[in-house]
Design a protein around this motif. Structure first.
Motif: not given
Length: 175
Positions: A24-34, A48-55
């Motif tokens: 299901d490509t409608n799942e919201h993904i958080l990818d660890l790393g920049v 749909t992918v969002q990344n962490t900020s490099g913390e």
């Protein structure tokens, strides 16, 4: 779309695994790393992918605690962390897809001489990675190993043709 060259062979293998376990490509993904080149491949497939900020995820796990993502992806990041258990335990999403380079008996742990962050603190064997997830409250539903041969001459390149180098897992949070 994906050539059979480094890193594209690995990307093709990883994207096919992701599509099987998260269809299901409608799942919201958080990818660890920049943001990285593989995120482009995920987005080309409709995710749909969002990344962490490099913390530093060893110290600050707020990104995985405060996200509304339903899936976490962690492609070749856990080997860089000193305490991957902490971030795994703090994840609020109920699904994770992760990969690591496996420990190879014929090759030392990777260590960049120029980039302090581009080093492997851990190089796991598959059972160690499984144990880490299980101890952090995850149940592995699917796992897969694969090789990544290189076009070089020598004993190590020959061994890389037959020795699995990467390990992919899909896990869900235990109830």
């Amino acid at each position: 779309m994906y050539e059979n060259t480094f890193p594209n062979k690995r990307y093709k293998h990883t994207i096919n695994f992701l599509k099987e376990v998260i269809p299901d490509t409608n799942e919201h993904i958080l990818d660890l790393g920049v943001r990285n080149p593989f995120v482009d491949f995920m987005e080309l497939e409709g995710y749909t992918v969002q990344n962490t900020s490099g913390e530093d995820l060893d110290i600050d796990t707020s990104a995985v605690q405060q996200t509304d993502a339903t899936v976490i992806t962690a492609f070749e990041i856990f080997e860089h962390l000193i305490a991957p258990f902490n971030v795994l335990q703090d994840i609020k999403a109920d699904k994770i897809v992760a990969s690591i380079p496996l420990k190879l008996w014929f090759s030392p742990a990777y260590r960049s001489k120029t980039d302090m962050w581009d080093r492997h603190y851990h190089e796991f064997e598959d059972w160690q990675f499984d144990w880490l997830f299980e101890k952090a409250g995850w149940e592995i539903k699917r796992r897969e190993k694969f090789t990544n041969p290189v076009k070089k001459l020598g004993i190590r390149p020959l061994l890389r043709m037959v020795t699995p180098r990467y390990y992919l897992i899909y896990a869900e949070r235990k109830s």
